[in-house]
Scaffold this motif. Structure first.
Motif, PDB file in Angstrom:
ATOM      1  N   GLY A 187       0.821  -1.205   0.000  1.00 15.29           N
ATOM      2  CA  GLY A 187       0.000   0.000   0.000  1.00 15.29           C
ATOM      3  C   GLY A 187       0.853   1.251   0.000  1.00 15.29           C
ATOM      4  N   LYS A 188       1.982   1.195   0.746  1.00 12.84           N
ATOM      5  CA  LYS A 188       2.870   2.350   0.819  1.00 12.84           C
ATOM      6  C   LYS A 188       4.221   1.916   1.368  1.00 12.84           C
ATOM      7  CE  LYS A 188       3.460   6.871   3.048  1.00 12.84           C
ATOM      8  NZ  LYS A 188       2.910   7.834   4.050  1.00 12.84           N
ATOM      9  N   LYS A 189       5.286   2.552   0.895  1.00  8.78           N
ATOM     10  CA  LYS A 189       6.624   2.361   1.435  1.00  8.78           C
ATOM     11  C   LYS A 189       7.072   3.675   2.058  1.00  8.78           C
ATOM     12  CE  LYS A 189       8.067  -1.160  -1.940  1.00  8.78           C
ATOM     13  NZ  LYS A 189       9.060  -1.508  -2.992  1.00  8.78           N
ATOM     14  N   ALA A 190       7.687   3.595   3.231  1.00 11.41           N
ATOM     15  CA  ALA A 190       8.117   4.815   3.914  1.00 11.41           C
ATOM     16  C   ALA A 190       9.344   4.518   4.766  1.00 11.41           C
ATOM     17  CB  ALA A 190       6.994   5.376   4.786  1.00 11.41           C
ATOM     18  N   THR A 191      10.098   5.550   5.065  1.00 10.19           N
ATOM     19  CA  THR A 191      11.246   5.459   5.964  1.00 10.19           C
ATOM     20  C   THR A 191      10.925   6.249   7.219  1.00 10.19           C
ATOM     21  OG1 THR A 191      12.787   5.294   4.112  1.00 10.19           O
ATOM     22  CG2 THR A 191      13.709   5.911   6.244  1.00 10.19           C
ATOM     23  N   THR A 192      11.184   5.693   8.379  1.00 19.75           N
ATOM     24  CA  THR A 192      10.846   6.370   9.627  1.00 19.75           C
ATOM     25  C   THR A 192      11.606   7.689   9.756  1.00 19.75           C
ATOM     26  OG1 THR A 192      12.561   5.121  10.806  1.00 19.75           O
ATOM     27  CG2 THR A 192      10.325   4.226  10.837  1.00 19.75           C
ATOM     28  N   SER A 235      12.375  10.394  12.803  1.00 17.75           N
ATOM     29  CA  SER A 235      12.305  10.505  14.269  1.00 17.75           C
ATOM     30  C   SER A 235      11.606   9.284  14.854  1.00 17.75           C
ATOM     31  CB  SER A 235      11.584  11.792  14.683  1.00 17.75           C
ATOM     32  OG  SER A 235      12.267  12.926  14.187  1.00 17.75           O
ATOM     33  N   GLY A 236      11.789   8.152  14.183  1.00 11.13           N
ATOM     34  CA  GLY A 236      11.243   6.896  14.695  1.00 11.13           C
ATOM     35  C   GLY A 236       9.803   6.620  14.333  1.00 11.13           C
ATOM     36  N   VAL A 237       9.196   7.415  13.433  1.00 13.65           N
ATOM     37  CA  VAL A 237       7.768   7.251  13.130  1.00 13.65           C
ATOM     38  C   VAL A 237       7.548   7.206  11.615  1.00 13.65           C
ATOM     39  CG1 VAL A 237       5.463   8.257  13.344  1.00 13.65           C
ATOM     40  CG2 VAL A 237       7.077   8.426  15.244  1.00 13.65           C
ATOM     41  N   ALA A 238       6.666   6.308  11.176  1.00 10.43           N
ATOM     42  CA  ALA A 238       6.195   6.251   9.789  1.00 10.43           C
ATOM     43  C   ALA A 238       4.703   5.939   9.841  1.00 10.43           C
ATOM     44  CB  ALA A 238       6.932   5.193   8.985  1.00 10.43           C
ATOM     45  N   SER A 239       3.912   6.539   8.924  1.00 12.53           N
ATOM     46  CA  SER A 239       2.466   6.323   8.968  1.00 12.53           C
ATOM     47  C   SER A 239       1.885   6.215   7.571  1.00 12.53           C
ATOM     48  CB  SER A 239       1.774   7.466   9.728  1.00 12.53           C
ATOM     49  OG  SER A 239       1.986   8.697   9.071  1.00 12.53           O
ATOM     50  N   TRP A 240       0.663   5.694   7.512  1.00 14.36           N
ATOM     51  CA  TRP A 240      -0.051   5.492   6.248  1.00 14.36           C
ATOM     52  C   TRP A 240      -1.527   5.749   6.488  1.00 14.36           C
ATOM     53  CZ3 TRP A 240      -1.931   0.160   4.282  1.00 14.36           C
ATOM     54  CH2 TRP A 240      -2.516   0.284   3.021  1.00 14.36           C
ATOM     55  N   GLU A 241      -2.126   6.623   5.654  1.00 12.85           N
ATOM     56  CA  GLU A 241      -3.567   6.856   5.721  1.00 12.85           C
ATOM     57  C   GLU A 241      -4.291   5.795   4.910  1.00 12.85           C
ATOM     58  OE1 GLU A 241      -4.961  10.727   4.797  1.00 12.85           O
ATOM     59  OE2 GLU A 241      -3.551  11.754   6.118  1.00 12.85           O
ATOM     60  N   GLU A 262       1.685  16.885   3.897  1.00 11.33           N
ATOM     61  CA  GLU A 262       0.438  16.121   3.996  1.00 11.33           C
ATOM     62  C   GLU A 262       0.032  15.590   2.627  1.00 11.33           C
ATOM     63  OE1 GLU A 262      -2.427  17.621   7.474  1.00 11.33           O
ATOM     64  OE2 GLU A 262      -1.797  19.244   6.160  1.00 11.33           O
ATOM     65  N   PHE A 263       0.226  16.410   1.600  1.00 12.60           N
ATOM     66  CA  PHE A 263      -0.065  15.948   0.247  1.00 12.60           C
ATOM     67  C   PHE A 263       0.813  14.758  -0.107  1.00 12.60           C
ATOM     68  CE2 PHE A 263      -2.167  20.056  -0.625  1.00 12.60           C
ATOM     69  CZ  PHE A 263      -3.235  19.623  -1.398  1.00 12.60           C
ATOM     70  N   SER A 264       2.115  14.859   0.181  1.00 16.00           N
ATOM     71  CA  SER A 264       3.055  13.812  -0.231  1.00 16.00           C
ATOM     72  C   SER A 264       2.898  12.541   0.580  1.00 16.00           C
ATOM     73  CB  SER A 264       4.499  14.323  -0.127  1.00 16.00           C
ATOM     74  OG  SER A 264       4.805  14.680   1.213  1.00 16.00           O
ATOM     75  N   SER A 265       2.477  12.662   1.845  1.00 17.35           N
ATOM     76  CA  SER A 265       2.357  11.475   2.690  1.00 17.35           C
ATOM     77  C   SER A 265       0.960  10.873   2.699  1.00 17.35           C
ATOM     78  CB  SER A 265       2.754  11.828   4.133  1.00 17.35           C
ATOM     79  OG  SER A 265       1.864  12.787   4.684  1.00 17.35           O
ATOM     80  N   SER A 266       0.004  11.532   2.036  1.00 21.09           N
ATOM     81  CA  SER A 266      -1.384  11.055   2.083  1.00 21.09           C
ATOM     82  C   SER A 266      -1.605   9.787   1.263  1.00 21.09           C
ATOM     83  CB  SER A 266      -2.322  12.150   1.567  1.00 21.09           C
ATOM     84  OG  SER A 266      -2.086  12.406   0.184  1.00 21.09           O
TER      85      SER A 266
END
Length: 281
Positions: free
Chosen positions: A80-85, A87-93, A205-209
């Motif tokens: 669904g999404k790939k992300a790099t943490t 500050s120790g956090v990664a999220s997906w809407e 927010e646009f890029s991480s949505s």
């Protein structure tokens, strides 16, 4: 000298009996949680909010971890999404809408994974099964609403008015029934045309949505998301949103851009503004 010897001996003893050394660094712990309207593993279309976020938290935050958020189709896990943490956090809407921008129906499984990073082991979270509950009452109301009711009322009113005008006297000019109906039912927000749209979403927010290309599964062109990071007049907003060909995706995206509940704009007002720029399904 004796104290130094005692400390050295203690470290050597711990290592000899298989216990962690005092100088050994702590390994990372990874936690995954759902928040928003899906935190109870259910998303109901009848509720005002439709936000759902899967968040991965890594402690300690270094080194950064590569996270892959996945969902299951059939018996296959898909990305669904790939992300790099950060500050120790990664999220997906997690969107409750399918590829045709219709509310999902049924249950979907989600999880988060991370590959081995240096001395840190690979990680796979437990599976979260979210149940999506569509609102069928709106469809029922639409099917049951008589489409000729307003016309019958209009005709009756017109006949009554004509019967009260004396013979040979010109009939008074009235407002067209359709205009009266529109003024009594529509409640559009009043804003200057030059500032019809003022961004409430940040560039991050646009890029991480996950809504904008080239994110996997996104259907909104990157040019649209880029253009909506500055003020737009009504005509400019109409032109920008026209870049989204699917009316259902355009509607959902428009309402999300205007704010929805989490940005202080009611869903009713968001829908009203979107209807003015050809983005209301």
């Amino acid at each position: 000298m004796k104290k130094r010897l005692l400390a050295t001996g203690l470290v050597a003893t711990l290592a000899w009996i298989g216990l962690p050394s005092l100088a050994q660094a702590a390994h990372q712990t990874i936690t995954v949680a759902l928040s928003g309207s899906c935190k109870d593993l259910k998303m109901d279309e009848t509720e005002a909010d439709d936000d759902c976020t899967m968040t991965v938290t890594v402690k300690p935050s270094a080194p950064a971890r590569s996270i892959v958020f996945q969902y299951m189709t059939g018996k296959t896990w898909r990305t669904g999404k790939k992300a790099t943490t950060k500050s120790g956090v990664a999220s997906w809407e997690i969107s409750p809408y399918d590829e045709d921008d219709n509310w999902r129906n049924g249950s979907i499984s989600y999880r988060a994974t991370s590959v081995k990073q240096g001395k840190e082991k690979a990680f796979t979270s437990k599976t979260y099964m979210v149940k999506f509950i569509p609102d069928v009452s709106a469809e029922d109301d639409e099917d049951d609403t008589p489409r000729t009711g307003s016309n019958k009322t209009t005709n009756t009113t017109a006949k009554t008015t004509q019967s009260t005008v004396p013979h040979g006297t010109a009939a008074p000019v009235g407002v067209a029934p359709t205009s009266t109906l529109a003024s009594s039912t529509m409640n559009m927000p009043t804003v200057s045309d030059a500032n019809f749209y003022v961004p409430v979403r940040t560039a991050s927010e646009f890029s991480s949505s996950g809504r904008c290309m080239p994110s996997p599964g996104a259907y909104v062109p990157a040019s649209v998301c880029s253009a909506l990071q500055s003020n737009k007049s009504k005509s400019e907003m109409t032109s920008v949103l026209a870049g989204i060909s699917n009316i259902y995706i355009r509607t959902d995206f428009c309402q999300w851009v205007f704010g929805y509940m989490d940005k202080g704009v009611s869903l009713t007002d968001a829908r009203a503004k979107c209807s003015q720029v050809n983005a209301a399904a």
